[in-house]
Design a protein around this motif. Structure first.
Motif, mmCIF file in Angstrom:
data_model
loop_
_atom_site.group_PDB
_atom_site.id
_atom_site.type_symbol
_atom_site.label_atom_id
_atom_site.label_comp_id
_atom_site.label_asym_id
_atom_site.label_seq_id
_atom_site.Cartn_x
_atom_site.Cartn_y
_atom_site.Cartn_z
ATOM 1 N N GLY A 117 0.849 -1.184 0.000
ATOM 2 C CA GLY A 117 0.000 0.000 0.000
ATOM 3 C C GLY A 117 0.881 1.229 0.000
ATOM 4 O O GLY A 117 1.982 1.205 -0.544
ATOM 5 N N SER A 118 0.388 2.272 0.633
ATOM 6 C CA SER A 118 1.114 3.540 0.552
ATOM 7 C C SER A 118 1.970 3.775 1.775
ATOM 8 O O SER A 118 1.555 3.519 2.894
ATOM 9 N N LEU A 130 7.261 7.263 -0.765
ATOM 10 C CA LEU A 130 6.785 8.135 -1.851
ATOM 11 C C LEU A 130 7.620 9.409 -1.922
ATOM 12 O O LEU A 130 7.993 9.870 -3.005
ATOM 13 N N MET A 179 11.110 8.472 -3.317
ATOM 14 C CA MET A 179 11.009 8.278 -4.769
ATOM 15 C C MET A 179 10.968 9.640 -5.477
ATOM 16 O O MET A 179 11.663 9.865 -6.463
ATOM 17 N N ASN A 182 -1.253 17.252 -4.658
ATOM 18 C CA ASN A 182 0.055 16.840 -4.151
ATOM 19 C C ASN A 182 1.195 17.350 -5.022
ATOM 20 O O ASN A 182 1.079 17.432 -6.248
ATOM 21 N N THR A 236 5.685 17.544 -5.304
ATOM 22 C CA THR A 236 7.036 17.291 -4.825
ATOM 23 C C THR A 236 7.940 18.352 -5.436
ATOM 24 O O THR A 236 7.798 18.686 -6.610
ATOM 25 N N LEU A 253 5.916 8.243 -11.170
ATOM 26 C CA LEU A 253 6.841 7.219 -10.672
ATOM 27 C C LEU A 253 5.993 5.999 -10.328
ATOM 28 O O LEU A 253 5.167 6.044 -9.410
ATOM 29 N N ILE A 254 6.201 4.930 -11.091
ATOM 30 C CA ILE A 254 5.263 3.807 -11.080
ATOM 31 C C ILE A 254 5.893 2.553 -10.483
ATOM 32 O O ILE A 254 6.768 1.948 -11.089
ATOM 33 N N PRO A 255 5.457 2.144 -9.290
ATOM 34 C CA PRO A 255 5.992 0.893 -8.730
ATOM 35 C C PRO A 255 5.523 -0.307 -9.549
ATOM 36 O O PRO A 255 4.383 -0.348 -10.002
ATOM 37 N N PRO A 306 10.311 2.689 -8.076
ATOM 38 C CA PRO A 306 11.401 3.257 -8.874
ATOM 39 C C PRO A 306 12.142 4.351 -8.122
ATOM 40 O O PRO A 306 11.596 4.946 -7.185
ATOM 41 N N VAL A 334 6.494 15.952 -10.744
ATOM 42 C CA VAL A 334 6.914 14.588 -10.401
ATOM 43 C C VAL A 334 5.841 13.999 -9.484
ATOM 44 O O VAL A 334 5.581 14.554 -8.415
ATOM 45 N N LEU A 335 5.210 12.907 -9.904
ATOM 46 C CA LEU A 335 4.084 12.357 -9.152
ATOM 47 C C LEU A 335 4.336 10.914 -8.759
ATOM 48 O O LEU A 335 4.142 9.998 -9.562
ATOM 49 N N PRO A 336 4.779 10.674 -7.513
ATOM 50 C CA PRO A 336 5.009 9.295 -7.071
ATOM 51 C C PRO A 336 3.685 8.559 -6.832
ATOM 52 O O PRO A 336 2.777 9.113 -6.226
ATOM 53 N N LEU A 337 3.579 7.339 -7.323
ATOM 54 C CA LEU A 337 2.368 6.526 -7.133
ATOM 55 C C LEU A 337 2.635 5.431 -6.111
ATOM 56 O O LEU A 337 3.759 4.932 -6.006
ATOM 57 N N SER A 338 1.582 5.035 -5.387
ATOM 58 C CA SER A 338 1.838 4.042 -4.347
ATOM 59 C C SER A 338 1.849 2.632 -4.908
ATOM 60 O O SER A 338 1.277 2.345 -5.954
#
Lengths: 234, 234
Positions: free
Chosen positions: A118-119, A124, A127, A203, A205, B8-10, B93, B113-117
């Motif tokens: 999960g999160s 995050l 990353m 959101n 970053t 950013l895609i896990p 990543p 930059v958008l980190p995804l869970s």
């Protein structure tokens, strides 16, 4: 005591945060929830699955006064062979919350412990920072007193320069003050990355060197959840 | 350069690991993938969504020889306003992989930059350990040479005793040898938690004190992905 299980269930850290289908399936199997606050967990369950049968589940809450989970009630559920799940207030359970008390007890009793994905706001933020993730330290909250903050930063500065990225969190209403202090204390070449309001609609970053931060307007961060990441300049 | 985005895609760390519906939606929007190896990313995309239109996407791969992403090709995609995604070989990543090169470049160019869970094996192992997650350090791989391993462990022992949990990974075929060394080097009261084959069918987490490990059979771990977590005894 081996027919039962302890699942570790991440909850939402933002409005856009939803469990994967496999995790949702497991949530539907859980008979007993161990949680920091029953109210938050019930609200989250209703939110991710409006028809979730909450009333058929048992909820056991952390006791703030004793700073313990009521372990006799926890053991009772395991003795009954129940499928149990641990949740936290937001994000990954048993990290920076008291849930570890339940996990270690399960290990002692050889009850299978199954962490679910999960999160996690720290990951995050890391990353999104663009810093070296080969080695990093999560430090928890920044010290509140200016002199203690300064000495903490000076203490960890050599490790940042050696390539250990350092992750902190802050009480949201103190974000701006802390950010101003960091810009003041840190040398020009260190970078600060902010992960603001993760997994919510706005959101953001942002990563800049301290030198760049000195001449930049701070992003909107007042009273928003924010993870601070300090790394070697880019 | 602001119409485009870097997600950013896990990716999956085990056979049971699937993206959440929201993440899957974003994966469907991605036009260009930056990845460590094109083959792994294509296979993963087919796996999570059999009808994913792979041929209509652009894939840009990390160049092992130069140890860099081909940044001119990356910039070209951003100049075209493309929606881009960064993936790693497994899991999150830009953590313990070269993807951070892309993330820092995006920050320099003010590309969101958008980190995804998703899944992160370090966090899953820490959750499952039952150790203090209020402060922890990820150290990367254990040193290979016995003398260096010993001196590394002795160096971090005071911080474990102060409550900093320490996380390591190991090359799977070395798991047993390393575990035997740790049991040999560490004092009785320190605990070792193993998270083996996370998010696969037979995934296991085990936490014991070194004293207990000395008289226990090791779990099946040979050649399986394993995260080692060292913490203060329970």
């Amino acid at each position: 005591m081996n027919s039962n299980k302890l699942y570790l269930i991440p909850t939402a850290i933002g409005a856009l945060d939803r469990p994967s289908p496999g995790v949702l399936e497991i949530i539907n199997e859980i008979e007993v929830f161990f949680c920091e606050r029953i109210r938050t967990t019930r609200r989250w369950l209703r939110d991710i699955q409006p028809d979730y049968d909450i009333d058929s589940r048992t909820f056991i809450e952390f006791d703030k006064h004793s700073n313990r989970f009521p372990m006799d009630l926890v053991l009772e559920q395991w003795k009954k062979g129940r499928i149990t799940g641990l949740t936290s207030e937001a994000g990954s359970p048993a990290i920076a919350d008291p849930g570890f008390q339940i996990v270690i007890k399960a290990h002692q009793l050889n009850i299978p412990v199954l962490p679910l994905s999960g999160s996690n706001s720290l990951i995050l933020a890391l990353m999104g920072s663009g810093f070296n993730g080969n080695q990093f330290t999560y430090q928890g909250y920044f010290p509140i007193k200016p002199q203690e903050l300064k000495s903490k930063i000076q203490k960890i500065l050599p490790s940042i320069e050696k390539g250990y990225t350092q992750i902190f969190i802050e009480t949201p209403y103190r974000n701006i003050k802390t950010m101003e202090s960091l810009i003041d204390i840190l040398p020009d070449t260190i970078s600060i990355s902010l992960a603001i309001d993760l997994l919510n609609t706005n959101n953001t970053t942002v990563t800049k060197t301290v030198k760049q931060w000195r001449s930049s307007k701070l992003p909107s961060m007042h009273k928003l959840p924010c993870v601070f990441v300090l790394g070697k300049g880019n």
